[in-house]
Write a protein that holds these residues in place. Structure first.
Motif, PDB file in Angstrom:
ATOM      1  N   GLU A 236      26.033  32.959  25.525  1.00 20.10           N
ATOM      2  CA  GLU A 236      26.463  33.754  26.597  1.00 20.10           C
ATOM      3  C   GLU A 236      26.681  32.992  27.673  1.00 20.10           C
ATOM      4  N   ALA A 237      25.665  31.944  28.135  1.00 16.89           N
ATOM      5  CA  ALA A 237      25.707  31.136  29.339  1.00 16.89           C
ATOM      6  C   ALA A 237      26.880  30.059  28.915  1.00 16.89           C
ATOM      7  N   ALA A 238      26.909  29.567  27.704  1.00 17.30           N
ATOM      8  CA  ALA A 238      28.060  28.448  27.213  1.00 17.30           C
ATOM      9  C   ALA A 238      29.396  29.115  27.340  1.00 17.30           C
ATOM     10  N   GLU A 239      29.358  30.242  26.930  1.00 12.80           N
ATOM     11  CA  GLU A 239      30.710  30.743  26.878  1.00 12.80           C
ATOM     12  C   GLU A 239      31.280  31.067  28.437  1.00 12.80           C
ATOM     13  N   GLN A 240      30.452  31.670  29.192  1.00 11.99           N
ATOM     14  CA  GLN A 240      30.653  31.819  30.478  1.00 11.99           C
ATOM     15  C   GLN A 240      31.003  30.569  31.338  1.00 11.99           C
ATOM     16  N   GLN A 241      30.199  29.400  31.009  1.00  5.69           N
ATOM     17  CA  GLN A 241      30.643  28.092  31.717  1.00  5.69           C
ATOM     18  C   GLN A 241      31.936  27.712  31.224  1.00  5.69           C
ATOM     19  N   LEU A 242      32.436  27.712  29.969  1.00  8.42           N
ATOM     20  CA  LEU A 242      33.519  27.338  29.477  1.00  8.42           C
ATOM     21  C   LEU A 242      34.811  28.240  30.259  1.00  8.42           C
ATOM     22  N   ARG A 243      34.437  29.492  30.159  1.00 13.77           N
ATOM     23  CA  ARG A 243      35.631  30.044  31.078  1.00 13.77           C
ATOM     24  C   ARG A 243      35.713  29.713  32.412  1.00 13.77           C
ATOM     25  N   GLU A 244      34.684  29.400  32.961  1.00 14.94           N
ATOM     26  CA  GLU A 244      34.896  28.907  34.249  1.00 14.94           C
ATOM     27  C   GLU A 244      35.856  27.545  34.337  1.00 14.94           C
ATOM     28  N   VAL A 245      35.340  26.890  33.561  1.00 18.89           N
ATOM     29  CA  VAL A 245      35.957  25.339  33.326  1.00 18.89           C
ATOM     30  C   VAL A 245      37.398  25.675  32.982  1.00 18.89           C
ATOM     31  N   LEU A 246      37.753  26.319  32.018  1.00 17.88           N
ATOM     32  CA  LEU A 246      39.145  26.547  31.539  1.00 17.88           C
ATOM     33  C   LEU A 246      40.038  27.520  32.521  1.00 17.88           C
ATOM     34  N   GLY A 247      39.258  28.095  33.405  1.00 19.70           N
ATOM     35  CA  GLY A 247      39.837  29.074  34.279  1.00 19.70           C
ATOM     36  C   GLY A 247      39.788  30.559  33.924  1.00 19.70           C
ATOM     37  N   PRO A 248      39.137  31.244  34.592  1.00 24.77           N
ATOM     38  CA  PRO A 248      38.608  32.738  34.202  1.00 24.77           C
ATOM     39  C   PRO A 248      39.801  33.642  34.321  1.00 24.77           C
ATOM     40  N   GLU A 249      40.962  33.021  35.046  1.00 21.81           N
ATOM     41  CA  GLU A 249      41.988  33.985  35.082  1.00 21.81           C
ATOM     42  C   GLU A 249      42.781  33.895  33.783  1.00 21.81           C
ATOM     43  N   CYS A 250      42.568  33.026  32.715  1.00 24.73           N
ATOM     44  CA  CYS A 250      43.043  32.933  31.271  1.00 24.73           C
ATOM     45  C   CYS A 250      42.523  33.834  30.341  1.00 24.73           C
ATOM     46  N   PHE A 251      41.474  34.658  30.665  1.00 29.86           N
ATOM     47  CA  PHE A 251      40.662  35.283  29.835  1.00 29.86           C
ATOM     48  C   PHE A 251      40.710  36.555  30.461  1.00 29.86           C
ATOM     49  N   TYR A 252      40.385  37.879  29.325  1.00 33.85           N
ATOM     50  CA  TYR A 252      40.163  39.359  29.586  1.00 33.85           C
ATOM     51  C   TYR A 252      38.879  39.355  30.342  1.00 33.85           C
ATOM     52  N   ASP A 253      38.839  40.082  31.374  1.00 32.82           N
ATOM     53  CA  ASP A 253      37.642  40.314  32.318  1.00 32.82           C
ATOM     54  C   ASP A 253      36.944  41.736  31.763  1.00 32.82           C
ATOM     55  N   HIS A 254      36.156  41.582  30.954  1.00 37.24           N
ATOM     56  CA  HIS A 254      35.592  42.899  30.220  1.00 37.24           C
ATOM     57  C   HIS A 254      34.734  43.760  31.432  1.00 37.24           C
ATOM     58  N   ALA A 255      34.209  42.982  32.330  1.00 35.57           N
ATOM     59  CA  ALA A 255      33.478  43.773  33.512  1.00 35.57           C
ATOM     60  C   ALA A 255      34.528  45.071  34.159  1.00 35.57           C
ATOM     61  N   THR A 256      35.737  44.448  34.352  1.00 38.08           N
ATOM     62  CA  THR A 256      36.753  45.270  35.106  1.00 38.08           C
ATOM     63  C   THR A 256      37.776  45.691  34.213  1.00 38.08           C
ATOM     64  N   ARG A 257      37.789  45.450  32.940  1.00 40.04           N
ATOM     65  CA  ARG A 257      38.887  45.797  32.232  1.00 40.04           C
ATOM     66  C   ARG A 257      40.408  45.167  32.569  1.00 40.04           C
ATOM     67  N   THR A 258      40.178  43.892  33.281  1.00 36.47           N
ATOM     68  CA  THR A 258      41.519  43.251  33.683  1.00 36.47           C
ATOM     69  C   THR A 258      41.971  42.604  32.892  1.00 36.47           C
ATOM     70  N   MET A 259      43.440  42.682  32.385  1.00 33.92           N
ATOM     71  CA  MET A 259      43.936  41.553  31.425  1.00 33.92           C
ATOM     72  C   MET A 259      44.234  40.324  32.115  1.00 33.92           C
ATOM     73  N   PRO A 260      44.339  39.206  31.182  1.00 31.03           N
ATOM     74  CA  PRO A 260      44.337  37.773  31.884  1.00 31.03           C
ATOM     75  C   PRO A 260      45.731  37.816  32.806  1.00 31.03           C
ATOM     76  N   ARG A 261      45.599  37.033  33.955  1.00 34.73           N
ATOM     77  CA  ARG A 261      46.374  36.820  34.861  1.00 34.73           C
ATOM     78  C   ARG A 261      47.325  35.435  34.509  1.00 34.73           C
ATOM     79  N   ARG A 262      46.801  34.617  33.575  1.00 34.87           N
ATOM     80  CA  ARG A 262      47.546  33.351  33.158  1.00 34.87           C
ATOM     81  C   ARG A 262      47.713  33.287  31.712  1.00 34.87           C
ATOM     82  N   VAL A 263      48.952  33.275  31.198  1.00 37.03           N
ATOM     83  CA  VAL A 263      49.049  33.375  29.800  1.00 37.03           C
ATOM     84  C   VAL A 263      49.930  32.128  29.196  1.00 37.03           C
ATOM     85  N   PRO A 264      49.924  31.827  28.127  1.00 36.08           N
ATOM     86  CA  PRO A 264      50.695  30.564  27.693  1.00 36.08           C
ATOM     87  C   PRO A 264      52.115  30.824  27.681  1.00 36.08           C
TER      88      PRO A 264
END
Length: 252
Positions: free
Chosen positions: A214-242
């Motif tokens: 879980e810690a490794a995944e969270q670190q990768l989300r922070e490095v790659l940009g949390p806006e690129c991933f679904y936010d499960h805590a708030t059920r928010t869609m990614p704000r950045r898409v390819p």
């Protein structure tokens, strides 16, 4: 264990479909085919690739199972009334296979080859449990009674559902991440083919859902940009898409 290879928003050619089927059963030997999802029997000694390819192209979907439900694949192409990028190849295999380093190496080769064959933008692999908890969610039913199951992120055009055991990023995602991808430690990142980078936060799929994973995944989300991933805590869609190719551009 589930491996999901996303497909572009076009129907694959008959040649590509046949090439995949022959690879799955003759070169990769995923499993010995026994039946389709309609319980039509398959003779593994005389596989009718023409019939299987024709079935897929007719209904844009094909499931082939082993004698048990442990091993199977589901191959589906975009439906006319679906979202832009809903085609996928889902392969389920026994989790115990990932204990073998030889199998893990072969898995990288096979997924990479199929991404190249179908011009796939993304593939991910994880335990089935980890895949379900990141990709499925229960939301209130429109009727007001009970809940219904839906996908957090339906396809790559909507962004990423999360970080998994293995994350194969194709050209659209490499462009989206840009230099951020270079900030991922080399122990977790490697180029596996021209235009495909594998990000692997931990060594085995069974490491998933542990505090370290879980810690490794969270670190990768922070490095790659949390806006690129679904936010499960708030059920928010990614704000950045390819930036994915339009169907007309792919078919021209």
């Amino acid at each position: 264990m589930t491996t999901r290879i996303s497909l572009p928003p076009i129907v694959p050619s008959e040649a590509a479909v046949r090439a995949f089927l022959k690879s799955a059963f003759e070169e990769y030997r995923w499993f010995e085919p026994a039946r389709t999802h309609h319980n039509e029997q398959i003779d593994p000694r005389r596989i009718d690739y023409d019939a299987l390819a024709a079935r897929f192209l007719e209904v844009r979907s094909l499931m082939v199972r082993a004698k048990t439900d442990r091993d199977f694949f589901l191959f589906s192409a975009r439906k006319a009334d679906g979202p832009p990028h809903v085609g996928k190849l889902t392969w389920d295999a026994a989790l115990s296979r990932a204990k073998s380093a030889t199998w893990r190496d072969a898995h990288v080769h096979q997924v990479t080859a199929l991404m190249k064959l179908f011009n796939s933008p993304l593939a991910v692999s994880s335990t089935s449990e980890d895949e379900r908890r990141k990709c499925d969610q229960l939301i209130p039913s429109p009727s007001g009674f009970g809940q219904r199951r839906t996908r957090t992120v339906r396809d790559p055009s909507e962004g990423l559902a999360g970080v998994f055991w293995r994350n194969f990023y194709g050209p659209p995602f490499l462009q989206m991440f840009g230099d951020r991808l270079n900030a991922v430690p080399e122990s977790q990142r490697r180029t596996v083919a021209d235009g495909i980078v594998l990000v692997e936060p931990y060594a085995l799929p069974t490491d998933a859902m542990t505090p370290a994973a879980e810690a490794a995944e969270q670190q990768l989300r922070e490095v790659l940009g949390p806006e690129c991933f679904y936010d499960h805590a708030t059920r928010t869609m990614p704000r950045r898409v390819p930036d994915l190719p339009h169907p007309e551009a792919l078919s021209s």
